[in-house]
Scaffold this active site. Structure first.
Site, mmCIF file in Angstrom:
data_model
loop_
_atom_site.group_PDB
_atom_site.id
_atom_site.type_symbol
_atom_site.label_atom_id
_atom_site.label_comp_id
_atom_site.label_asym_id
_atom_site.label_seq_id
_atom_site.Cartn_x
_atom_site.Cartn_y
_atom_site.Cartn_z
ATOM 1 N N VAL A 1 -22.949 -39.189 1.514
ATOM 2 C CA VAL A 1 -24.097 -39.914 1.515
ATOM 3 C C VAL A 1 -24.819 -40.091 3.245
ATOM 4 C CG1 VAL A 1 -22.251 -42.148 0.798
ATOM 5 C CG2 VAL A 1 -24.717 -41.139 -0.005
ATOM 6 N N ASP A 2 -24.243 -41.024 3.963
ATOM 7 C CA ASP A 2 -24.831 -40.923 5.163
ATOM 8 C C ASP A 2 -26.262 -40.385 6.030
ATOM 9 O OD1 ASP A 2 -24.720 -43.071 6.924
ATOM 10 O OD2 ASP A 2 -22.782 -42.373 7.931
ATOM 11 N N SER B 1 -15.247 -43.525 0.633
ATOM 12 C CA SER B 1 -14.474 -42.826 1.204
ATOM 13 C C SER B 1 -13.673 -41.643 0.021
ATOM 14 C CB SER B 1 -13.136 -43.934 0.920
ATOM 15 O OG SER B 1 -12.705 -44.745 1.919
HETATM 16 P P1 ADP Z 1 -17.008 -40.697 2.958
HETATM 17 O O1 ADP Z 1 -17.107 -40.608 4.201
HETATM 18 O O2 ADP Z 1 -16.805 -42.258 2.843
HETATM 19 O O3 ADP Z 1 -15.965 -40.732 1.278
HETATM 20 P P2 ADP Z 1 -18.707 -39.350 1.758
HETATM 21 O O4 ADP Z 1 -20.005 -39.631 1.881
HETATM 22 O O5 ADP Z 1 -18.588 -38.072 2.674
HETATM 23 O O6 ADP Z 1 -18.268 -40.684 2.244
HETATM 24 O O7 ADP Z 1 -18.500 -38.928 0.130
HETATM 25 C C1 ADP Z 1 -18.609 -40.053 -0.304
HETATM 26 C C2 ADP Z 1 -18.957 -39.680 -1.872
HETATM 27 O O8 ADP Z 1 -20.752 -39.917 -2.198
HETATM 28 C C3 ADP Z 1 -18.831 -38.109 -2.806
HETATM 29 O O9 ADP Z 1 -18.655 -38.274 -3.712
HETATM 30 C C4 ADP Z 1 -19.573 -37.280 -2.088
HETATM 31 O O10 ADP Z 1 -20.236 -36.598 -2.871
HETATM 32 C C5 ADP Z 1 -21.188 -38.884 -2.628
HETATM 33 N N1 ADP Z 1 -22.769 -38.164 -1.973
HETATM 34 C C6 ADP Z 1 -22.663 -37.535 -0.717
HETATM 35 N N2 ADP Z 1 -24.086 -37.488 -1.177
HETATM 36 C C7 ADP Z 1 -24.314 -38.780 -1.768
HETATM 37 C C8 ADP Z 1 -25.393 -38.565 -2.196
HETATM 38 N N3 ADP Z 1 -26.947 -38.667 -1.709
HETATM 39 N N4 ADP Z 1 -26.224 -39.675 -3.293
HETATM 40 C C9 ADP Z 1 -24.596 -40.050 -4.128
HETATM 41 N N5 ADP Z 1 -23.580 -39.602 -3.116
HETATM 42 C C10 ADP Z 1 -23.460 -39.010 -2.213
#
Ligand code: ADP
Length: 176
Positions: free
Chosen positions: A38-39, A122
């Site tokens: 998501v970042d 997370s």
């Molecule tokens: P972390 O490192 O905190 O685990 P991640 O980004 O890897 O963060 O995952 C956190 C959640 O965000 C997961 O459920 C992932 O599928 C989700 N995610 C990834 N891309 C997006 C997006 N564009 N919008 C919303 N959620 C997302």
């Protein structure tokens, strides 16, 4: 009369970068310089101005939150919080994840926003067990909404169907 708590939360499946809310929360890493998941999606959608601003912040410890503008996002603000990396539950991961929600809400209050959207912090690359994480997200949100009236809508934006189902299931237990 005050709106029922459960009417203040909304669980949707989708992409948080598209949400038309006042603030979105980013599941960032301690560098605040972007990453995967998501970042990465938030940095791509906001444009390079976001990275330019996060560079000036100089990082964020796990459990804390930092605010930037949203730039090219529909959201005016991004609240960057750093979730814990799951390490078997021996590193105060529950408390740190709870702090992410508490500090993100605190930042939202300081911004004076009415609507805020969270991803499932997370539970992706950081491997926090899904049910345990969703319980913390919903319980901290309920506690916050019980004590503060300024935020009118909290959205949980679920990327995958498994995450969406877990939020739906646990929100019935916690909010109804
Ligand atoms: P972390 O490192 O905190 O685990 P991640 O980004 O890897 O963060 O995952 C956190 C959640 O965000 C997961 O459920 C992932 O599928 C989700 N995610 C990834 N891309 C997006 C997006 N564009 N919008 C919303 N959620 C997302």
């Amino acid at each position: 009369m005050e709106k029922a708590l459960k009417d203040k939360i909304e669980i949707v499946q989708g992409d948080i970068t598209k949400m038309e809310v006042d603030a979105i929360v980013n599941a960032a890493n301690t560098s605040l310089l972007g990453g995967g998941g998501v970042d990465g999606a938030i940095h791509r959608a906001a444009g390079p101005e976001l990275l330019a601003e996060t560079r000036t912040i100089g990082g964020c410890p796990t459990g804390e939150a930092r605010v930037t503008k949203g730039y090219r996002l529909p959201a005016r603000w991004v609240i960057h919080t750093v979730g814990p990396i799951w390490s078997g539950g021996y590193g105060e991961e529950d408390e740190l994840l709870a702090k992410c929600y508490i500090n993100s809400f605190k930042a939202a209050l300081e911004l004076g926003v009415a609507t805020v959207a969270f991803p499932s912090i997370s539970t992706g690359a950081y491997r926090f067990p899904l049910k345990r994480a969703v319980n913390i997200a919903l319980r901290e949100t309920k506690f916050f909404l019980q004590h503060n009236q300024s935020i009118k809508k909290v959205m949980f934006v679920c990327f995958g169907g498994d995450v969406y189902k877990k939020y739906q299931e646990l929100s019935k237990e916690i909010f109804e």
